[in-house]
Design a protein around this motif. Structure first.
Motif, PDB file in Angstrom:
ATOM      1  N   MET A   1       0.868  -1.295  -0.030  1.00  0.00           N
ATOM      2  CA  MET A   1      -0.024   0.189   0.002  1.00  0.00           C
ATOM      3  C   MET A   1       0.891   1.238   0.033  1.00  0.00           C
ATOM      4  N   ARG A   2       0.572   2.181  -0.823  1.00  0.00           N
ATOM      5  CA  ARG A   2       1.441   3.239  -1.076  1.00  0.00           C
ATOM      6  C   ARG A   2       1.422   4.154   0.113  1.00  0.00           C
ATOM      7  N   GLY A   3       0.448   4.172   0.777  1.00  0.00           N
ATOM      8  CA  GLY A   3       0.261   5.197   1.921  1.00  0.00           C
ATOM      9  C   GLY A   3       1.382   4.634   2.982  1.00  0.00           C
ATOM     10  N   GLU A   4       1.274   3.349   3.047  1.00  0.00           N
ATOM     11  CA  GLU A   4       2.271   2.807   4.364  1.00  0.00           C
ATOM     12  C   GLU A   4       3.663   3.299   3.673  1.00  0.00           C
ATOM     13  N   LEU A   5       4.204   2.850   2.623  1.00  0.00           N
ATOM     14  CA  LEU A   5       5.458   3.240   2.147  1.00  0.00           C
ATOM     15  C   LEU A   5       5.680   4.649   2.565  1.00  0.00           C
ATOM     16  N   ILE A   6       4.881   5.505   2.224  1.00  0.00           N
ATOM     17  CA  ILE A   6       4.990   6.833   2.234  1.00  0.00           C
ATOM     18  C   ILE A   6       5.316   7.475   3.729  1.00  0.00           C
ATOM     19  N   ARG A   7       4.457   6.843   4.637  1.00  0.00           N
ATOM     20  CA  ARG A   7       4.532   6.866   5.941  1.00  0.00           C
ATOM     21  C   ARG A   7       5.903   6.737   6.489  1.00  0.00           C
ATOM     22  N   VAL A   8       6.501   5.408   5.957  1.00  0.00           N
ATOM     23  CA  VAL A   8       7.687   4.976   6.406  1.00  0.00           C
ATOM     24  C   VAL A   8       8.839   5.861   6.022  1.00  0.00           C
ATOM     25  N   LEU A   9       8.775   6.216   4.813  1.00  0.00           N
ATOM     26  CA  LEU A   9       9.725   7.229   4.284  1.00  0.00           C
ATOM     27  C   LEU A   9       9.831   8.548   4.859  1.00  0.00           C
ATOM     28  N   SER A  10       8.539   8.731   5.040  1.00  0.00           N
ATOM     29  CA  SER A  10       8.351  10.448   5.703  1.00  0.00           C
ATOM     30  C   SER A  10       9.080  10.239   6.983  1.00  0.00           C
ATOM     31  N   SER A  11       8.914   9.020   7.643  1.00  0.00           N
ATOM     32  CA  SER A  11       9.200   9.171   9.246  1.00  0.00           C
ATOM     33  C   SER A  11      10.975   9.095   9.204  1.00  0.00           C
ATOM     34  N   VAL A  12      11.464   8.133   8.180  1.00  0.00           N
ATOM     35  CA  VAL A  12      12.976   8.304   8.110  1.00  0.00           C
ATOM     36  C   VAL A  12      13.391   9.720   7.878  1.00  0.00           C
ATOM     37  N   GLU A  13      12.781  10.523   7.131  1.00  0.00           N
ATOM     38  CA  GLU A  13      13.233  11.554   6.539  1.00  0.00           C
ATOM     39  C   GLU A  13      12.971  12.755   7.836  1.00  0.00           C
ATOM     40  N   GLU A  14      11.811  12.708   8.427  1.00  0.00           N
ATOM     41  CA  GLU A  14      11.515  13.284   9.534  1.00  0.00           C
ATOM     42  C   GLU A  14      12.741  13.292  10.552  1.00  0.00           C
ATOM     43  N   LYS A  15      12.809  11.891  11.047  1.00  0.00           N
ATOM     44  CA  LYS A  15      13.848  11.788  12.096  1.00  0.00           C
ATOM     45  C   LYS A  15      15.170  12.351  11.765  1.00  0.00           C
ATOM     46  N   ALA A  16      15.685  12.181  10.650  1.00  0.00           N
ATOM     47  CA  ALA A  16      16.912  12.657   9.966  1.00  0.00           C
ATOM     48  C   ALA A  16      16.881  13.997  10.194  1.00  0.00           C
ATOM     49  N   ASN A  17      15.724  14.686   9.535  1.00  0.00           N
ATOM     50  CA  ASN A  17      15.764  16.267   9.640  1.00  0.00           C
ATOM     51  C   ASN A  17      16.037  16.743  11.427  1.00  0.00           C
ATOM     52  N   GLU A  18      15.146  16.046  12.130  1.00  0.00           N
ATOM     53  CA  GLU A  18      15.297  16.441  13.696  1.00  0.00           C
ATOM     54  C   GLU A  18      16.775  16.174  14.048  1.00  0.00           C
ATOM     55  N   LEU A  19      17.655  15.042  13.691  1.00  0.00           N
ATOM     56  CA  LEU A  19      18.601  14.945  14.131  1.00  0.00           C
ATOM     57  C   LEU A  19      19.597  16.266  13.592  1.00  0.00           C
ATOM     58  N   LYS A  20      19.440  16.433  12.257  1.00  0.00           N
ATOM     59  CA  LYS A  20      20.333  17.464  11.754  1.00  0.00           C
ATOM     60  C   LYS A  20      20.082  18.849  12.369  1.00  0.00           C
ATOM     61  N   LEU A  21      18.793  19.262  12.917  1.00  0.00           N
ATOM     62  CA  LEU A  21      18.468  20.407  13.791  1.00  0.00           C
ATOM     63  C   LEU A  21      19.275  20.450  14.994  1.00  0.00           C
ATOM     64  N   ASP A  22      19.442  19.091  15.492  1.00  0.00           N
ATOM     65  CA  ASP A  22      20.419  18.869  16.917  1.00  0.00           C
ATOM     66  C   ASP A  22      21.697  19.033  16.624  1.00  0.00           C
ATOM     67  N   GLY A  23      22.256  19.359  15.423  1.00  0.00           N
ATOM     68  CA  GLY A  23      23.739  19.184  14.922  1.00  0.00           C
ATOM     69  C   GLY A  23      24.374  17.936  14.775  1.00  0.00           C
ATOM     70  N   TYR A  24      23.459  16.900  14.394  1.00  0.00           N
ATOM     71  CA  TYR A  24      24.059  15.522  14.213  1.00  0.00           C
ATOM     72  C   TYR A  24      23.816  15.570  12.541  1.00  0.00           C
ATOM     73  N   GLN A  25      24.624  14.388  11.903  1.00  0.00           N
ATOM     74  CA  GLN A  25      24.764  14.024  10.701  1.00  0.00           C
ATOM     75  C   GLN A  25      24.165  12.688  10.373  1.00  0.00           C
ATOM     76  N   PRO A  26      23.023  12.352  10.359  1.00  0.00           N
ATOM     77  CA  PRO A  26      22.372  10.984  10.237  1.00  0.00           C
ATOM     78  C   PRO A  26      23.024  10.482   9.061  1.00  0.00           C
ATOM     79  N   ASP A  27      23.489   9.211   9.155  1.00  0.00           N
ATOM     80  CA  ASP A  27      23.946   8.374   8.326  1.00  0.00           C
ATOM     81  C   ASP A  27      23.799   6.858   8.155  1.00  0.00           C
ATOM     82  N   LEU A  28      22.742   6.564   9.053  1.00  0.00           N
ATOM     83  CA  LEU A  28      22.405   5.040   9.102  1.00  0.00           C
ATOM     84  C   LEU A  28      21.142   5.068   9.597  1.00  0.00           C
ATOM     85  N   VAL A  29      20.152   4.052   9.119  1.00  0.00           N
ATOM     86  CA  VAL A  29      18.940   3.786   9.668  1.00  0.00           C
ATOM     87  C   VAL A  29      18.914   2.371   9.801  1.00  0.00           C
ATOM     88  N   LEU A  30      18.758   1.891  11.153  1.00  0.00           N
ATOM     89  CA  LEU A  30      18.576   0.691  11.813  1.00  0.00           C
ATOM     90  C   LEU A  30      17.288  -0.101  11.776  1.00  0.00           C
TER      91      LEU A  30
END
Length: 93
Positions: A1-30
Motif C-alpha cells: 500500500m502506497r500510503g504505508e510506504l510513504i509513511r515509513v519514508l516520511s518518518s525516516v526523513e522526519e527523524k533525519a531532519n530532527e537529528l540535523k536540527l540537533d547538530g548531528y549528521q544522520p548516516d544510518l537507518v537501523l
C-alpha cells in the motif's frame, strides 16, 4: 500500500531532519527484522523486484534484529558520545 510506504519514508526523513536540527549528521537507518520485512513487502508491492534495501532517502540501511518492529535513524559517528544522536520510530503499526 502506497500510503504505508510513504509513511515509513516520511518518518525516516522526519527523524533525519530532527537529528540535523540537533547538530548531528544522520548516516544510518537501523531496522528491526520485522520492520525491514514490512518495508521490503511494501516496496515489492509498489515496484516489484527482489532486491535488498540498501538505502533510503540517501541514508544507508542495516538490520538490527533486536529492534523488532521499530527503526532508528542515527549518526553513527557521534552515537554514544553523549545524549542524542538517534531517533526511534515505529514502522509496523
Amino acid at each position: 500500500m502506497r500510503g504505508e510506504l510513504i509513511r515509513v519514508l516520511s518518518s525516516v526523513e522526519e527523524k533525519a531532519n530532527e537529528l540535523k536540527l540537533d547538530g548531528y549528521q544522520p548516516d544510518l537507518v537501523l531496522f528491526g527484522k520485522e520492520a525491514y520485512d514490512y518495508l521490503k513487502a511494501q516496496i515489492m508491492e509498489e515496484f516489484g523486484g527482489e532486491e535488498e534495501i540498501s538505502e533510503l532517502s540517501g541514508i544507508k540501511v542495516k538490520i538490527l534484529e533486536e529492534l523488532g518492529e521499530d527503526a532508528l535513524v542515527i549518526d553513527s559517528k557521534n552515537l554514544g558520545l553523549g545524549l542524542g544522536g538517534a531517533k526511534r520510530f515505529k514502522v509496523v503499526k
